[in-house]
Design a protein around this motif. Structure first.
Motif, PDB file in Angstrom:
ATOM      1  N   VAL A 231       0.988  -0.834  -0.380  1.00 43.90           N
ATOM      2  CA  VAL A 231       0.309   0.190   0.110  1.00 43.90           C
ATOM      3  C   VAL A 231       0.793   1.039  -0.173  1.00 43.90           C
ATOM      4  N   ALA A 232       0.729   1.847  -0.984  1.00 44.33           N
ATOM      5  CA  ALA A 232       1.409   3.359  -1.043  1.00 44.33           C
ATOM      6  C   ALA A 232       0.135   5.116  -0.522  1.00 44.33           C
ATOM      7  N   GLU A 233       0.392   5.010   0.721  1.00 46.70           N
ATOM      8  CA  GLU A 233      -1.357   6.397   1.051  1.00 46.70           C
ATOM      9  C   GLU A 233      -0.267   7.434   1.931  1.00 46.70           C
ATOM     10  N   PRO A 234      -0.337   8.003   1.206  1.00 48.09           N
ATOM     11  CA  PRO A 234       0.457   9.964   1.622  1.00 48.09           C
ATOM     12  C   PRO A 234       0.020   9.869   2.830  1.00 48.09           C
ATOM     13  N   ASP A 235      -1.053   9.822   2.991  1.00 46.29           N
ATOM     14  CA  ASP A 235      -1.806  10.342   4.200  1.00 46.29           C
ATOM     15  C   ASP A 235      -1.817   9.666   5.607  1.00 46.29           C
ATOM     16  N   LEU A 236      -0.553   8.563   5.757  1.00 49.02           N
ATOM     17  CA  LEU A 236      -0.125   7.571   6.144  1.00 49.02           C
ATOM     18  C   LEU A 236      -0.800   8.088   7.368  1.00 49.02           C
ATOM     19  N   LEU A 237      -0.274   9.630   7.974  1.00 46.69           N
ATOM     20  CA  LEU A 237       0.135   9.856   9.382  1.00 46.69           C
ATOM     21  C   LEU A 237      -1.190   9.929   9.860  1.00 46.69           C
ATOM     22  N   LEU A 238      -1.955  11.109   9.106  1.00 43.76           N
ATOM     23  CA  LEU A 238      -2.794  11.402   9.440  1.00 43.76           C
ATOM     24  C   LEU A 238      -4.422  10.998   9.716  1.00 43.76           C
ATOM     25  N   LYS A 239      -4.372   9.982   8.701  1.00 49.14           N
ATOM     26  CA  LYS A 239      -5.279   8.667   8.934  1.00 49.14           C
ATOM     27  C   LYS A 239      -4.742   7.707   9.585  1.00 49.14           C
ATOM     28  N   GLY A 240      -3.613   7.628  10.162  1.00 48.19           N
ATOM     29  CA  GLY A 240      -3.625   6.862  12.140  1.00 48.19           C
ATOM     30  C   GLY A 240      -4.125   7.624  13.284  1.00 48.19           C
ATOM     31  N   LEU A 241      -4.256   9.003  12.608  1.00 47.40           N
ATOM     32  CA  LEU A 241      -4.621  10.074  14.112  1.00 47.40           C
ATOM     33  C   LEU A 241      -5.468   9.216  13.937  1.00 47.40           C
ATOM     34  N   LYS A 242      -6.418   9.310  12.817  1.00 43.29           N
ATOM     35  CA  LYS A 242      -7.855   9.576  13.210  1.00 43.29           C
ATOM     36  C   LYS A 242      -8.230   8.343  13.789  1.00 43.29           C
ATOM     37  N   GLN A 243      -7.770   6.708  13.365  1.00 45.59           N
ATOM     38  CA  GLN A 243      -8.011   5.862  13.804  1.00 45.59           C
ATOM     39  C   GLN A 243      -7.272   5.617  15.189  1.00 45.59           C
ATOM     40  N   ILE A 244      -6.635   5.832  16.004  1.00 48.71           N
ATOM     41  CA  ILE A 244      -6.275   6.012  17.191  1.00 48.71           C
ATOM     42  C   ILE A 244      -7.396   6.813  18.069  1.00 48.71           C
ATOM     43  N   TYR A 245      -7.501   8.179  17.362  1.00 47.81           N
ATOM     44  CA  TYR A 245      -8.545   8.833  17.660  1.00 47.81           C
ATOM     45  C   TYR A 245     -10.134   8.016  18.564  1.00 47.81           C
ATOM     46  N   GLU A 246     -10.349   7.367  17.185  1.00 46.53           N
ATOM     47  CA  GLU A 246     -11.257   6.567  17.025  1.00 46.53           C
ATOM     48  C   GLU A 246     -11.748   4.831  17.813  1.00 46.53           C
ATOM     49  N   ARG A 247     -10.707   4.541  17.930  1.00 46.70           N
ATOM     50  CA  ARG A 247      -9.953   3.350  18.748  1.00 46.70           C
ATOM     51  C   ARG A 247     -10.675   3.875  20.135  1.00 46.70           C
ATOM     52  N   MET A 248      -9.532   5.301  20.554  1.00 50.33           N
ATOM     53  CA  MET A 248     -10.102   6.289  22.027  1.00 50.33           C
ATOM     54  C   MET A 248     -11.375   6.222  21.861  1.00 50.33           C
ATOM     55  N   ARG A 249     -11.886   6.862  21.674  1.00 56.03           N
ATOM     56  CA  ARG A 249     -13.643   7.031  21.877  1.00 56.03           C
ATOM     57  C   ARG A 249     -14.317   5.783  21.804  1.00 56.03           C
ATOM     58  N   GLN A 250     -13.964   4.514  21.315  1.00 59.62           N
ATOM     59  CA  GLN A 250     -13.879   3.731  21.058  1.00 59.62           C
ATOM     60  C   GLN A 250     -14.423   2.944  22.767  1.00 59.62           C
ATOM     61  N   ALA A 251     -13.261   3.195  23.410  1.00 65.19           N
ATOM     62  CA  ALA A 251     -12.479   2.537  25.387  1.00 65.19           C
ATOM     63  C   ALA A 251     -13.389   3.451  25.605  1.00 65.19           C
ATOM     64  N   TRP A 252     -14.179   4.620  25.732  1.00 62.63           N
ATOM     65  CA  TRP A 252     -14.341   6.188  26.676  1.00 62.63           C
ATOM     66  C   TRP A 252     -16.498   5.339  26.340  1.00 62.63           C
ATOM     67  N   MET A 253     -16.387   4.749  25.296  1.00 64.79           N
ATOM     68  CA  MET A 253     -18.247   4.384  25.478  1.00 64.79           C
ATOM     69  C   MET A 253     -18.623   3.383  26.386  1.00 64.79           C
TER      70      MET A 253
END
Ligand code: ATP
Ligand code: PAU
Ligand code: K
Length: 253
Positions: A231-253
């Motif tokens: 996979v070549a993903e120019p926005d890998l870091l930004l998308k990775g940050l979003k994915q971590i955010y969603e994981r954290m949010r699920q952990a709070w719910m």
């Protein structure tokens, strides 16, 4: 609306996730004092109606982290999270000093591990070229760091009398016919060879194959020279940050 910020050693990259779309903005590190203004302008132009409800920050420039976080405070209604090895990314670390691992490498590894669901390596062609490897069960097992392509080019112009600063490009031939072509061949094929050798050695040491993701500002230059890319993903870091955010949010719910 989530704001993701990747503070690197050359550029600060920013991504606004509005619904399904990603609005991007990049600012040179040297202009970091203009970050607040730039962000304000971006919000006015693109998402006037929406508020930034959360911000996720990856920084490998400790002295700038506080400055950037203060500059975004006025635009932020919700929480701000600075990613570290303590963040709930789903990864664990088999490293001598997990706290010293670059946040960008950690975010990249978390993205790749979740994207592939299998052992993976991320190669980030930025200021440094980094390889970050995640083994079975999401254990970050190590990697390698070499100078980035442009960093190599700059080293020549700073440390030699006769080598100029070359604007990097895709090599037309491995046989450089002048200084510029020779430097481009050396740096681009040299880096491609280096990463393929490092991945080979790592796979020999661990005894299993890795899925490979690539990213970074210099990725377009080198991609034709790379043999193995899943996979070549120019926005890998930004998308990775979003994915971590969603994981954290699920952990709070
Ligand atoms: N005009 C330019 N100004 C700055 N960098 C440039 C330019 N043209 C190409 N580059 C290259 O793009 C790279 C930027 O990479 P990237 O977007 O990954 O950001 P970065 O700040 O270097 O990231 P990191 O510090 O996290 O590695 C630089 O390292 C440089 O090699
Ligand atoms: C290697 C860089 C500069 C790449 O951006 C960054 O990830 C960093 O500063 N890392 C700290 C050292 C480490 O990751 O081992
Ligand atoms: K990088």
């Amino acid at each position: 609306m989530l704001l993701a910020i990747d503070i690197g050693n050359t550029n600060i990259k920013l991504g606004l996730f509005c619904g399904g779309s990603l609005i991007k903005f990049s600012i040179a590190l040297a202009d970091s004092h203009l970050f607040g203004e730039g962000l304000g302008e971006l919000i006015r132009q693109n998402a006037a109606a929406e508020k930034i409800t959360a911000a996720m920050v990856s920084s490998v420039v400790p002295l700038l982290t506080g400055q950037i976080c203060s500059a975004l405070r006025p635009y932020l209604t919700g929480e701000l999270h600075i990613v570290s090895h303590r963040t709930n990314t789903g990864l664990s670390y088999s490293l001598h000093h997990p706290e010293r691992l670059g946040a960008d490498r950690l975010v990249a590894a978390a993205w790749a591990y979740h994207h592939f669901g299998a052992p993976s390596a991320v190669i980030d062609f930025g200021t440094a070229t980094t390889i970050s490897v995640t083994g079975h069960s999401g254990v970050f097992i190590g990697g390698a760091i070499i100078p980035g392509l442009r960093t190599m080019a700059r080293a020549f112009s700073e440390h030699t009398a006769a080598l100029p600063l070359v604007e990097l490009a895709m090599p037309l031939s491995a046989l450089g016919k002048d200084t510029r072509e020779a430097i481009i061949s050396g740096i681009v094929y040299g880096t491609a060879g280096a990463v393929s050798r490092i991945i080979y050695e790592i796979e020999m040491e661990i005894g299993y194959n890795l899925k490979i993701a690539i990213t970074g500002g210099n990725m377009p230059l080198i991609v034709p020279c790379l043999e193995r890319v899943d996979v070549a993903e120019p926005d890998l870091l930004l998308k990775g940050l979003k994915q971590i955010y969603e994981r954290m949010r699920q952990a709070w719910m």
